[in-house]
Scaffold this motif. Structure first.
Motif, short mmCIF file in Angstrom:
data_model
loop_
_atom_site.label_atom_id
_atom_site.label_comp_id
_atom_site.label_asym_id
_atom_site.label_seq_id
_atom_site.Cartn_x
_atom_site.Cartn_y
_atom_site.Cartn_z
N ALA A 94 9.36 7.66 -54.60
CA ALA A 94 9.21 6.20 -54.65
C ALA A 94 9.16 5.73 -56.10
CB ALA A 94 7.94 5.78 -53.91
N GLY A 95 8.46 6.47 -56.94
CA GLY A 95 8.38 6.10 -58.35
C GLY A 95 9.72 6.19 -59.05
N LEU A 96 10.53 7.19 -58.66
CA LEU A 96 11.86 7.31 -59.25
C LEU A 96 12.74 6.14 -58.83
CD1 LEU A 96 14.03 8.79 -60.84
CD2 LEU A 96 14.50 10.17 -58.79
N ILE A 97 12.68 5.75 -57.57
CA ILE A 97 13.45 4.59 -57.09
C ILE A 97 13.10 3.36 -57.93
CG2 ILE A 97 13.75 2.99 -55.16
CD1 ILE A 97 13.43 5.43 -53.29
N GLU A 98 11.82 3.16 -58.18
CA GLU A 98 11.39 2.02 -59.00
C GLU A 98 11.90 2.16 -60.44
OE1 GLU A 98 7.30 -0.35 -60.29
OE2 GLU A 98 7.17 1.56 -59.21
N ALA A 99 11.79 3.38 -60.99
CA ALA A 99 12.23 3.60 -62.37
C ALA A 99 13.73 3.38 -62.54
CB ALA A 99 11.85 5.01 -62.82
N LEU A 100 14.48 3.61 -61.48
CA LEU A 100 15.92 3.40 -61.52
C LEU A 100 16.30 1.92 -61.48
CD1 LEU A 100 17.00 6.27 -59.09
CD2 LEU A 100 17.56 6.14 -61.53
N GLY A 101 15.31 1.09 -61.21
CA GLY A 101 15.57 -0.35 -61.12
C GLY A 101 16.05 -0.78 -59.75
N TRP A 102 15.92 0.09 -58.77
CA TRP A 102 16.29 -0.24 -57.40
C TRP A 102 15.06 -0.78 -56.66
CZ3 TRP A 102 18.89 5.11 -56.08
CH2 TRP A 102 20.13 5.19 -56.73
N ASP A 103 15.24 -1.84 -55.89
CA ASP A 103 14.15 -2.26 -55.01
C ASP A 103 13.92 -1.23 -53.92
OD1 ASP A 103 13.80 -4.62 -56.42
OD2 ASP A 103 15.24 -5.73 -55.19
N ALA A 104 15.03 -0.71 -53.39
CA ALA A 104 14.97 0.28 -52.31
C ALA A 104 16.27 1.07 -52.35
CB ALA A 104 14.78 -0.39 -50.95
N ALA A 105 16.31 2.20 -51.65
CA ALA A 105 17.50 3.05 -51.66
C ALA A 105 17.73 3.65 -50.29
CB ALA A 105 17.34 4.17 -52.70
N HIS A 106 18.98 4.01 -50.04
CA HIS A 106 19.29 4.88 -48.91
C HIS A 106 18.89 6.30 -49.34
CE1 HIS A 106 21.62 1.62 -47.09
NE2 HIS A 106 22.10 1.40 -48.29
N VAL A 107 18.11 6.98 -48.54
CA VAL A 107 17.60 8.28 -48.94
C VAL A 107 18.13 9.36 -48.00
CG1 VAL A 107 15.56 7.39 -50.10
CG2 VAL A 107 15.42 7.89 -47.67
N VAL A 108 18.56 10.46 -48.61
CA VAL A 108 19.10 11.61 -47.87
C VAL A 108 18.35 12.84 -48.34
CG1 VAL A 108 21.14 13.01 -47.41
CG2 VAL A 108 21.39 10.53 -47.72
N GLY A 109 17.69 13.53 -47.43
CA GLY A 109 16.92 14.71 -47.79
C GLY A 109 17.33 15.92 -46.98
N ALA A 110 17.41 17.07 -47.65
CA ALA A 110 17.77 18.32 -46.99
C ALA A 110 16.58 19.26 -46.96
CB ALA A 110 18.94 18.98 -47.71
N SER A 111 16.24 19.78 -45.78
CA SER A 111 15.17 20.75 -45.60
C SER A 111 13.84 20.15 -46.08
CB SER A 111 15.52 22.05 -46.33
OG SER A 111 14.69 23.09 -45.91
N MET A 112 13.19 20.71 -47.09
CA MET A 112 11.97 20.08 -47.61
C MET A 112 12.27 18.66 -48.06
SD MET A 112 9.58 21.13 -50.90
CE MET A 112 10.83 20.54 -52.06
N GLY A 113 13.47 18.42 -48.57
CA GLY A 113 13.85 17.06 -48.95
C GLY A 113 13.81 16.11 -47.78
N GLY A 114 14.18 16.61 -46.58
CA GLY A 114 14.06 15.79 -45.38
C GLY A 114 12.62 15.43 -45.08
N MET A 115 11.72 16.40 -45.29
CA MET A 115 10.29 16.13 -45.09
C MET A 115 9.81 15.08 -46.08
SD MET A 115 9.13 20.13 -44.82
CE MET A 115 10.19 21.30 -43.97
N ILE A 116 10.30 15.18 -47.32
CA ILE A 116 9.88 14.22 -48.35
C ILE A 116 10.35 12.82 -48.01
CG2 ILE A 116 10.22 13.57 -50.77
CD1 ILE A 116 10.31 16.60 -51.41
N VAL A 117 11.61 12.67 -47.60
CA VAL A 117 12.09 11.31 -47.30
C VAL A 117 11.45 10.76 -46.03
CG1 VAL A 117 14.23 11.64 -48.58
CG2 VAL A 117 14.21 12.08 -46.11
N GLN A 118 11.09 11.63 -45.09
CA GLN A 118 10.31 11.16 -43.94
C GLN A 118 8.98 10.59 -44.40
OE1 GLN A 118 9.90 14.24 -40.93
NE2 GLN A 118 12.01 14.90 -41.24
#
Length: 288
Positions: A94-118
């Motif tokens: 979430a902090g990276l999304i903010e740092a990128l200047g995005w209000d929100a993003a489409h998020v795609v996570g694989a394996s543990m990444g899927g757990m993180i985006v959930q």
């Protein structure tokens, strides 16, 4: 490039034009951002996305912590060596999304990444435009690995660069896709590059402890309202298919897309269909 997010430094790369739909790729256990193939990313860019990949904490060029994980103690119920949780990693995202200047993003996570985006969609719903969870699960008790996959996961650390490459090939032979030929040259190349960028078995151990000690996300996922896609291999031995089914069942309106012959990786032959499905999802959110 680097950004400060949630008190740590995150290394990231941007692909595509600024007017593309913002899409963040989140990688799995012990994997650096270079695990997201640039050809795969290029397909997403060609479909109208601006894509960012990044190193999670404790891998690659992002912040590494110092606390030594004690896996056996954790498995016995002693959590004193737990350095952070999946929720912390979701807050990093979430902090990276903010740092990128995005209000929100489409998020795609694989394996543990899927757990993180959930966890991100549960904790910071305003930061998520759509959610794609690949070869993941709702919690440690669902989609448990086979014995062979568990043995591969808990293999001792490789002692040097060449051994790391060989270990990666051996591991993907166990957990990869039995229905598709493995690109051994690519697997070994990514392993060597990852070793050079920042080989840290203890960091992978800290991530693994975060997975093992995570709470089940089912009830939280029932409150997710963004468009969602769940992708899973029908022959995945590391996160077995019930993990994907449970994820899709938990998220209202989620689409479940499964592939015979796919294990715990993304075979190149499936990239067009996977990219099509992700693009349909991100386009549906934009149109809505």
């Amino acid at each position: 490039m680097r950004a400060t997010a949630n008190g740590i430094e995150i290394c990231y790369e941007v692909f595509g034009e600024p007017d593309g739909r913002p899409l963040l790729l989140v990688m799995g256990l012990g994997m650096q951002m270079i695990g997201w193939d640039e050809d795969f990313i290029g397909m997403l860019v060609d479909r109208g996305h601006q894509v960012v990949r990044f190193d999670n904490r404790d891998v690659g060029l992002s912040t590494h912590l110092a606390q030594e994980p004690d896996l056996m103690a954790v498995l016995s119920g002693d959590r004193s060596s737990v350095a952070y949780t999946l929720d912390d990693m979701a807050d990093d995202t979430a902090g990276l999304i903010e740092a990128l200047g995005w209000d929100a993003a489409h998020v795609v996570g694989a394996s543990m990444g899927g757990m993180i985006v959930q966890a991100l969609a549960i904790r910071n719903p305003g930061r998520v435009r759509s959610l794609t969870s690949i070869m993941s699960t709702t919690g440690p008790s669902v989609g448990q690995p086979t014995e062979a996959a568990t043995a591969a996961l808990f293999a001792p650390p490789a002692p040097d660069r060449d051994a790391a490459a060989q270990r990666a090939v051996e591991t993907w032979r166990v957990i990869g896709s039995p229905g598709f030929a493995m690109d051994t040259d690519r697997v070994a190349r990514v392993a060597r590059e990852s070793y050079d960028r920042g080989y840290d078995p203890a960091g992978t151990g800290r991530q693994l402890v975060a997975i093992i000690t995570a709470d089940d996300r089912t009830e939280g996922l029932r409150e997710v309202t963004v468009p969602a896609l769940v992708i899973h291999g029908e022959d995945d031995p590391l996160v077995t298919p019930p993990g994907g089914a449970a994820t899709a069942d938990a998220i209202p309106g989620a689409k479940l897309l499964t592939f015979p012959g796919m294990g715990h990786d993304l075979p190149r032959e499936l990239w067009p269909e996977i990219v099509d499905a992700i693009t349909e999802l991100t386009g549906r959110e934009t149109a809505g």
